[in-house]
Design an enzyme around this catalytic site. Structure first.
Site, PDB file in Angstrom:
ATOM      1  N   MET A 158       6.016 -46.145  10.448  1.00  0.00           N
ATOM      2  CA  MET A 158       5.173 -46.830  11.423  1.00  0.00           C
ATOM      3  C   MET A 158       3.950 -46.000  11.798  1.00  0.00           C
ATOM      4  SD  MET A 158       4.585 -49.528  13.124  1.00  0.00           S
ATOM      5  CE  MET A 158       6.121 -50.445  13.004  1.00  0.00           C
ATOM      6  N   CYS A 159       4.121 -44.669  11.860  1.00  0.00           N
ATOM      7  CA  CYS A 159       2.986 -43.821  12.226  1.00  0.00           C
ATOM      8  C   CYS A 159       1.870 -43.913  11.186  1.00  0.00           C
ATOM      9  CB  CYS A 159       3.438 -42.376  12.410  1.00  0.00           C
ATOM     10  SG  CYS A 159       4.227 -41.648  10.958  1.00  0.00           S
ATOM     11  N   THR A 160       2.265 -44.034   9.906  1.00  0.00           N
ATOM     12  CA  THR A 160       1.269 -44.166   8.838  1.00  0.00           C
ATOM     13  C   THR A 160       0.557 -45.507   8.939  1.00  0.00           C
ATOM     14  OG1 THR A 160       2.582 -42.773   7.363  1.00  0.00           O
ATOM     15  CG2 THR A 160       0.928 -44.189   6.338  1.00  0.00           C
TER      16      THR A 160
END
Length: 435
Positions: free
Chosen positions: A208-210
């Site tokens: 999700m961070c990417t």
């Protein structure tokens, strides 16, 4: 001329040869070759460990299966028509199971195909227990593992010895582009799906961070729109779920993905890619599908008739560059979490956090669970340590993830019950503390 004079003689010889190639010429008179199929009939009537009692060997239909049930949760899409030959343009929007059943029933007299428009997980064990053989052509590893677990749950053991009458053979086939595989599984006897989990390609999930902060691929842009923008903006009204088969929905995702890609100088976002990411489309080639389907059908025939020894037990197919096939025997794992009949050991220190155990269950190549729910008996009471699928319980048990196993009251040798979408039955593990 000479050719015309020879014509009656040729016809007479053709008629004679033809009469010798049939059991009954149609006039009721049997020819001298009447018993030519007796050896085949006798061969097919041999009894075998999995011989189908309703299988009728005959010269008219050597694949004489009459009662077939089809389970499929999907409907016919326009994109299916180029490779799924049972469907026609008028069938678009109809349940695939219904269309397939109608087609086969109309084409093959005496065949009874019963459709079930639902998920395989929506049907209980009573339904699956009635079958002699089950064939899987599923498009996800999770679904395969669930069916594998269902057939394992049907096994009956008497004094620790497997009753072969409780075995329902599983024929599994799958394709991806120009590659495919077919396998024969005798639950409780040969390697099951979970025994060979490492052979399957990993399911791709982007962090999700990417997706949110550092997109690098066109797929990241599409996932950003699918997972974050759609639920935030609700472009087609509150509560409207993104439908991968709706052109307007895909077009909206495509346009917003292009904007996202432009912000990060990413190229490669296309309508086709967008639809593929949203629907998790696996590339399909009609010829590969036909080869694997034929291999599966052949193995069903072998098992039902005992006409030949079944595949032992895994066949891979590849025609990316030329043609390559290879067959090998996949071996059972003594400590398989699905079929070993003994709790699998989990090795952690008392100071390990529950989150570490959860990560192991989801990331381990031999387990690959999706959303495990962990319960244990603590101080004589059944306690849910963590459950993700129900929002209220997830919120209540989330603080446990940061607690140590010792703080949660777990002890060395503790038995843990883990439920997951990959299996219809609860899996048992034994906690072993390390120093």
């Amino acid at each position: 001329n000479m050719a015309d004079a020879d014509e009656p003689e040729k016809k007479r010889r053709v008629v004679e040869l033809t009469e010798k190639m049939v059991v009954d010429g149609g006039s009721g008179r049997t020819c001298e070759w009447e018993g030519r199929w007796n050896h085949v009939k006798k061969f097919l009537e041999r009894s075998g460990p999995f011989t189908h009692p309703d299988f009728e060997p005959s010269t008219e239909a050597l694949s004489g299966f009459r009662n077939i049930h089809v389970v499929d949760m999907d409907t016919v899409d326009v994109s299916n028509l180029n490779r799924q030959f049972l469907f026609r343009p008028d069938d678009v929007g109809r349940p695939k199971a219904d269309v397939a059943a109608d087609f086969v029933n109309n084409r093959i007299p005496g065949c009874c195909v019963v459709p079930h428009f639902k998920k395989i997980q929506d049907i209980d064990e009573t339904f699956y227990r009635q079958f002699h053989i089950i064939v899987c052509g599923l498009d996800s590893i999770v679904a395969r593992r669930w069916m594998n677990g269902m057939l394992l749950s049907l096994l009956v053991y008497e004094d620790g010895v497997l009753d072969p009458r409780s075995i329902v053979p599983l024929i599994d086939g799958g394709t991806e582009g120009f590659k495919g595989n077919a396998r024969v599984i005798l639950p409780g006897m040969t390697a099951c799906i979970d025994c060979t989990l490492e052979l399957y390609p990993p399911q791709i999930n982007f962090p999700m961070c990417t997706i949110a902060s550092m997109p690098r691929l066109p797929e990241h842009c599409v996932e950003y729109v699918r997972m974050l923008l759609w639920p935030k903006e609700m472009p087609f009204g509150d509560g409207v779920v993104l439908d991968g088969d709706d052109p307007e929905h895909i077009q909206w995702v495509y346009q917003r993905s292009l904007e996202r890609a432009a912000d990060f100088n990413i190229t490669g976002v296309t309508y086709r890619l967008t639809q593929g990411v949203v629907k998790r489309i696996i590339p399909a080639v009609a010829s590969t599908n036909a080869v694997i389907a034929a291999a599966c059908a052949t193995e069903v025939f072998k098992i039902a008739s005992s006409a030949y020894i079944p595949l032992n037990n895994y066949m891979v197919f590849n025609d990316v560059d030329g043609l390559y096939t290879y067959t090998f025997e996949a071996e059972r794992k003594e400590n398989c979490s699905a079929c070993s009949q003994v709790p699998l050991n989990l090795h952690f220190s008392p100071s390990s956090k529950l989150q570490e155990m959860l990560d192991h269950l989801t990331e381990s190549a031999s387990l690959q669970m999706k959303s495990p729910a962990i319960t244990a008996t603590v101080e004589g009471k059944n306690k849910t340590l963590y459950l993700q699928s129900v929002a209220s319980i997830e919120q209540r048990t989330r603080p446990n993830l940061s607690k140590t196993l010792k703080d949660l009251g777990l002890t060395d040798g503790q038995e843990l019950a883990v439920a997951d979408a990959t299996s219809p039955q609860t899996m048992l593990f034994r906690l072993r503390f390390t120093s």
